[in-house]
Write a protein that holds these residues in place. Sequence first.
Motif, PDB file in Angstrom:
ATOM      1  N   PHE A 113     -61.737 -32.008  27.155  1.00 34.49           N
ATOM      2  CA  PHE A 113     -62.242 -30.681  27.471  1.00 34.49           C
ATOM      3  C   PHE A 113     -62.524 -29.900  26.183  1.00 34.49           C
ATOM      4  O   PHE A 113     -63.615 -29.355  26.000  1.00 34.49           O
ATOM      5  N   SER A 114     -61.521 -29.860  25.309  1.00 35.81           N
ATOM      6  CA  SER A 114     -61.700 -29.108  24.064  1.00 35.81           C
ATOM      7  C   SER A 114     -62.847 -29.687  23.264  1.00 35.81           C
ATOM      8  O   SER A 114     -63.672 -28.963  22.708  1.00 35.81           O
ATOM      9  N   ARG A 115     -62.857 -30.994  23.254  1.00 34.87           N
ATOM     10  CA  ARG A 115     -63.889 -31.670  22.464  1.00 34.87           C
ATOM     11  C   ARG A 115     -65.272 -31.306  22.982  1.00 34.87           C
ATOM     12  O   ARG A 115     -66.183 -31.012  22.221  1.00 34.87           O
ATOM     13  N   GLY A 116     -65.393 -31.305  24.305  1.00 39.79           N
ATOM     14  CA  GLY A 116     -66.692 -31.001  24.902  1.00 39.79           C
ATOM     15  C   GLY A 116     -67.127 -29.597  24.581  1.00 39.79           C
ATOM     16  O   GLY A 116     -68.297 -29.322  24.299  1.00 39.79           O
ATOM     17  N   MET A 117     -66.152 -28.695  24.588  1.00 37.94           N
ATOM     18  CA  MET A 117     -66.473 -27.301  24.332  1.00 37.94           C
ATOM     19  C   MET A 117     -66.957 -27.104  22.898  1.00 37.94           C
ATOM     20  O   MET A 117     -67.962 -26.431  22.633  1.00 37.94           O
ATOM     21  N   ILE A 118     -66.238 -27.704  22.012  1.00 38.97           N
ATOM     22  CA  ILE A 118     -66.634 -27.581  20.597  1.00 38.97           C
ATOM     23  C   ILE A 118     -67.999 -28.223  20.402  1.00 38.97           C
ATOM     24  O   ILE A 118     -68.881 -27.696  19.706  1.00 38.97           O
ATOM     25  N   ARG A 119     -68.150 -29.348  21.060  1.00 40.06           N
ATOM     26  CA  ARG A 119     -69.390 -30.088  20.874  1.00 40.06           C
ATOM     27  C   ARG A 119     -70.596 -29.283  21.319  1.00 40.06           C
ATOM     28  O   ARG A 119     -71.624 -29.249  20.635  1.00 40.06           O
ATOM     29  N   SER A 120     -70.462 -28.623  22.468  1.00 45.16           N
ATOM     30  CA  SER A 120     -71.634 -27.901  22.969  1.00 45.16           C
ATOM     31  C   SER A 120     -72.003 -26.765  22.026  1.00 45.16           C
ATOM     32  O   SER A 120     -73.185 -26.474  21.813  1.00 45.16           O
ATOM     33  N   GLY A 121     -70.944 -26.124  21.481  1.00 48.99           N
ATOM     34  CA  GLY A 121     -71.249 -25.066  20.538  1.00 48.99           C
ATOM     35  C   GLY A 121     -72.038 -25.603  19.347  1.00 48.99           C
ATOM     36  O   GLY A 121     -73.024 -25.011  18.893  1.00 48.99           O
ATOM     37  N   LEU A 122     -71.632 -26.756  18.847  1.00 47.90           N
ATOM     38  CA  LEU A 122     -72.305 -27.344  17.679  1.00 47.90           C
ATOM     39  C   LEU A 122     -73.710 -27.814  18.050  1.00 47.90           C
ATOM     40  O   LEU A 122     -74.651 -27.665  17.268  1.00 47.90           O
ATOM     41  N   ASP A 123     -73.829 -28.382  19.247  1.00 53.33           N
ATOM     42  CA  ASP A 123     -75.150 -28.834  19.704  1.00 53.33           C
ATOM     43  C   ASP A 123     -76.131 -27.698  19.666  1.00 53.33           C
ATOM     44  O   ASP A 123     -77.248 -27.827  19.173  1.00 53.33           O
ATOM     45  N   MET A 124     -75.676 -26.548  20.224  1.00 54.09           N
ATOM     46  CA  MET A 124     -76.598 -25.424  20.315  1.00 54.09           C
ATOM     47  C   MET A 124     -76.981 -24.915  18.939  1.00 54.09           C
ATOM     48  O   MET A 124     -78.074 -24.386  18.750  1.00 54.09           O
ATOM     49  N   ALA A 125     -76.071 -25.042  18.031  1.00 52.50           N
ATOM     50  CA  ALA A 125     -76.407 -24.590  16.671  1.00 52.50           C
ATOM     51  C   ALA A 125     -77.311 -25.572  15.956  1.00 52.50           C
ATOM     52  O   ALA A 125     -77.783 -25.313  14.850  1.00 52.50           O
ATOM     53  N   GLY A 126     -77.540 -26.691  16.612  1.00 49.12           N
ATOM     54  CA  GLY A 126     -78.537 -27.613  16.054  1.00 49.12           C
ATOM     55  C   GLY A 126     -77.977 -28.778  15.263  1.00 49.12           C
ATOM     56  O   GLY A 126     -78.703 -29.512  14.606  1.00 49.12           O
ATOM     57  N   TYR A 127     -76.652 -29.006  15.305  1.00 45.49           N
ATOM     58  CA  TYR A 127     -76.099 -30.120  14.538  1.00 45.49           C
ATOM     59  C   TYR A 127     -76.173 -31.411  15.330  1.00 45.49           C
ATOM     60  O   TYR A 127     -76.286 -31.416  16.555  1.00 45.49           O
ATOM     61  N   VAL A 128     -76.033 -32.498  14.625  1.00 42.96           N
ATOM     62  CA  VAL A 128     -75.850 -33.807  15.253  1.00 42.96           C
ATOM     63  C   VAL A 128     -74.346 -33.995  15.373  1.00 42.96           C
ATOM     64  O   VAL A 128     -73.612 -33.841  14.395  1.00 42.96           O
ATOM     65  N   VAL A 129     -73.883 -34.293  16.573  1.00 42.60           N
ATOM     66  CA  VAL A 129     -72.429 -34.330  16.763  1.00 42.60           C
ATOM     67  C   VAL A 129     -71.956 -35.728  17.125  1.00 42.60           C
ATOM     68  O   VAL A 129     -72.526 -36.406  17.983  1.00 42.60           O
ATOM     69  N   LEU A 130     -70.892 -36.156  16.446  1.00 47.00           N
ATOM     70  CA  LEU A 130     -70.228 -37.411  16.802  1.00 47.00           C
ATOM     71  C   LEU A 130     -68.845 -37.071  17.326  1.00 47.00           C
ATOM     72  O   LEU A 130     -68.234 -36.101  16.894  1.00 47.00           O
ATOM     73  N   GLU A 131     -68.359 -37.878  18.242  1.00 45.17           N
ATOM     74  CA  GLU A 131     -67.040 -37.583  18.803  1.00 45.17           C
ATOM     75  C   GLU A 131     -66.078 -38.716  18.564  1.00 45.17           C
ATOM     76  O   GLU A 131     -66.443 -39.893  18.510  1.00 45.17           O
ATOM     77  N   ALA A 132     -64.813 -38.334  18.448  1.00 43.57           N
ATOM     78  CA  ALA A 132     -63.743 -39.330  18.353  1.00 43.57           C
ATOM     79  C   ALA A 132     -62.518 -38.742  19.001  1.00 43.57           C
ATOM     80  O   ALA A 132     -62.291 -37.528  18.922  1.00 43.57           O
ATOM     81  N   SER A 133     -61.728 -39.586  19.673  1.00 41.75           N
ATOM     82  CA  SER A 133     -60.557 -39.033  20.340  1.00 41.75           C
ATOM     83  C   SER A 133     -59.265 -39.392  19.640  1.00 41.75           C
ATOM     84  O   SER A 133     -58.203 -38.907  20.010  1.00 41.75           O
ATOM     85  N   ASN A 134     -59.301 -40.260  18.654  1.00 43.21           N
ATOM     86  CA  ASN A 134     -58.093 -40.536  17.897  1.00 43.21           C
ATOM     87  C   ASN A 134     -58.464 -40.986  16.484  1.00 43.21           C
ATOM     88  O   ASN A 134     -59.634 -41.055  16.131  1.00 43.21           O
ATOM     89  N   LEU A 135     -57.444 -41.307  15.730  1.00 40.62           N
ATOM     90  CA  LEU A 135     -57.628 -41.627  14.313  1.00 40.62           C
ATOM     91  C   LEU A 135     -58.550 -42.827  14.135  1.00 40.62           C
ATOM     92  O   LEU A 135     -59.505 -42.791  13.349  1.00 40.62           O
TER      93      LEU A 135
END
Lengths: 900, 156
Positions: A778-800
Amino acid sequence: MENTSAEDQETIREFLIESHENLSRLDQDLVELEKRPQDVALLGNIFRTIHTIKGACGFLAFSTLESITHQAESLLSQLREGKRDLTPSLVSLILETVDATRKVLASIEASGMEGPLAFGELTERLRAAADQNGETENQRVPTTPGQTDVSGPIAKAQTDQISPAVLENKLPLKANQGGDMSKGSGSWDGVERRSPSEPRDEDAERHSAAADSNIRVGVGLLDKLMDLVGELVLTRNQILQFNTEREDPALNATSQRLNLITTELQEGVMKTRMQPIGVVWNKLPRVVRDMAIALGKGVQLTMDGADTELDRTIIEAIKDPLMHLVRNSCDHGIETPEVRMRAGKPAQGTLSLRAYHEGGQVNIEIADDGAGIDVARVKQKAVENGLLRLEQAEKLSDREALGLIFLPGFSTAQTVTNLSGRGVGMDVVKSHIEKIGGVVDVFSRPGEGATVKIRIPLTLAIIPGLVITSGGERFVIPQVSLLELIRLEGDSSGKHIEYVHGTPVYRRRGSLLPITYLNQVLGLKSTDRAEAVSMVVLQAEDRQFGLVVDGINDTQEIVVKPLGKQLKGLTLYAGATIMGDGRVALILDVLGIGQRSGVFGELREQSRGSDKQKAQPVIEQQRLLLFRSGSFERLAVPLSLVARLEEFPRSAIEHASGGRVVQYRDRILPLVSLRSVLEPGAPGNDEMTDPVQVVVFNDGDHSVGMVVDQILDVAEEAVTVRQRSGRKGLLGSAVVGKRVTDFLDLNEIIHASESNWIQRADANATLKTILVAESSAFSRGMIRSGLDMAGYVVLEASNLDEAIHRLEQQPVDVVVAALDLPPNGSAALLVAMHRPEWAKIPVLALVASIDEVQASAALSAGFQDCQAKFDGVLVLESVARLASPIGAIKAIPALAGEVS
Amino acid sequence: MATDLKSEPVKASGQFSTFFVADMFFGVNVLNVQEVLRSQQMTAVPQAPDVIEGLINLRGQIVTAIDMRRRLRMPQRAGDHAPMNMVVRTVDGAVSLLVDEIGDVLDMDAATYERPPENLDSAAKELIRGVYKLQDRLLLVLDEERTVDLAIGRAD
């Protein structure tokens, strides 16, 4: 002149060699005589020398030479008789004669004939000087020989009166030896003039005795001997190798003997090539004297260590540089007597030369007590000659500025004298010296003088070396660069070899030694990780590093053979040698290896005892710009971030879009008042100095100028910034130049002043890639959408592991990581990012809710920023800052685990 | 006489040591050839330019060996085919050229000498002075100085 026979040619050759020696001695003696006119023995020597030359000239029918030396001899004779006093002009005149003689000798050497110059004018002046007191000069016998055998034919003899003065000193006055002569009848009776058994006086006796025990050997022959000894050493090595492979006592004994003899022979031959540096120095008294007179200055020359011995090739190489340096000191260093006295110095300047052996190197120092080197003028000249820009020049420390004089095309002489001001000097000096493997340094104390220090390694062709193996190949390391051998048992990485900022290091007696792997540097296959690691600790110049090799063999004496032209450019190798088994092995160039592998300049020694963490960050030397603003007396910012230092008249400051700006290079430069950021609301914040001091920073193609009160200095220090929480705009403080200095948080300063800064940053956002590492979907998705809208390319990871995987897949600009990233928190991610390719990526730590303690702990741990996960705006702003070029520079590493 | 030949294009007749690299036939004036040897034990020089095969010990003299296949930008020779060494004299000392086969020493006549043909392989063209026209093939006259100057004819 008729064709000379071989015998005659030999005679002429000997004449030339001896005359050159004589003339060289004359130079020194005449300068000495000038200082000690009463020295009768010295005068006698000089007289005899000229007389000798004159005699030989007559014998060999070099009439031009004969006539000028004849005139000089008359003058000297008058001096000896006390009929005349020694004056500098007289000395100069005789020195001129010496020079003229050299010219004629050169002509004889080249063509066998004296050449067109007749030196009539010089002869006239000599004659005039001799006539001054009205004494008519006697004609002399031009055929008095020197040491040559007088039984040969005397060509074109002129019989004349012999002056009693001449004979008195030439011959021992024995009755049976030619009383005719002493009366001046002048007929030649063929008696050998000089025999070793009849010394004229002590000096001559000593001279001839010395002459008997020395012989002259051609340099070519010595070189040949040296080569042969080199081959002998190689062959001896081979025999020693066979010896170890066989059990043969007779062979053993013989090869040991061969070994001893070869070593001694080698040492002996090497000695023949050694010459005392005095050989070069003995020309200098004359040069200095002439220059001093020409320039109207007083220069006293002292020479210390003239008997320091150097290999012939080194002597050849430093002749010209030394001459140039001496000329420089006389010309530009030492001031005129008036200037010196006004400065309270003695009217006569001192130029001192020193030579000594130290630590396998020869040190030569040329020091003068002149005016020193004017650093400001050096900088100015460098800028004028286009060698560097004004801003660059301003940033240089005094020591670095002195180094500018070694750049090609540099000259600070106001007027180019024909002595040394041509601007081709110092760089040539440097390259000559570097060509033989030496280094040159210059030190200056303004008003007190300057010293040039040269250090040259005593490299000769046969050196002891350590044989090592790497990647299946054999190499040799010169023992002179070897400090220590270290063997690390156990697992080869991790336990002993740590990683700091991506560089492997080894902790050696409390300090960190950067290490490199030879097989990596050479691009060879690494052998399987052995149980033990072998490492050699090497030193080049004053830097040390460890070189990991596959195996260490033994020490051998090897003959250094140069590499061919095709390979000379490789800085990794100093040459090659032939090993005992006949195969070729390359000799490593330690400095080249160090530079190529990047260990130099990466880390410096650090002796911090505490062992808190395995990967203790090493603080790098930083260059810092120091300035002051408002009540902050001493502020610092890394020089690498500074684009320029500028100064504007206060009148140039204008107002626009709510802030101050100035027109600058066809653009508008927005200005930030540092005072307003650090001390908002303080009185006097609106005031600016005139002219306004501005430090300009660049971010992409935008610039911003920060107004300060005064630029103080540039310093270079290894700093540890201790975190200070609270104060806006400051990162913390540290000791720089022994004083407490505050470090600016550049990001904040600029961010605080310009809101459109962020917009610019966002414009770049489309090009940036952000990695979000957060376990909660959930948190990851929220942060991601904010970054998406700002125009960044976003990669996700859930652990180390996933985060590392992502980093490996593609380049990432900023990492946003939850502080509690599984499995053990994102501190582990920081450690994993110590790899060189990731070390520079900024990391934003995210926490559930922000509090000061946690935030500063995060910053201390090495994160670039810390924000609350759910504060979208702040997270975006932080990412934007970190993604910008300034934010991306991890400027000052904080010491992990410390919070004050 | 050797210097004359080096500085001027080959005009005179002369004797040439010949060798093969792939199907190309080269010659070097005998006066510039120090010796011809079988394949020697080679010491590699890591990080050296690709054309340099390594160093050999020639009676105590360390000689650089240049592989002619790579120098001429040709494909590698077959694995089992050991090269021969043609050691040539140059201004800076001896250099060994690794070639496929050694040919005979031939007497060439100035009459058959020509400029290099236009359709010659570009790498070879940079390294030769001219050609002699033989019955069934061309003898390419190698310029040793240019061959050992690695700045010439570099693959870009």
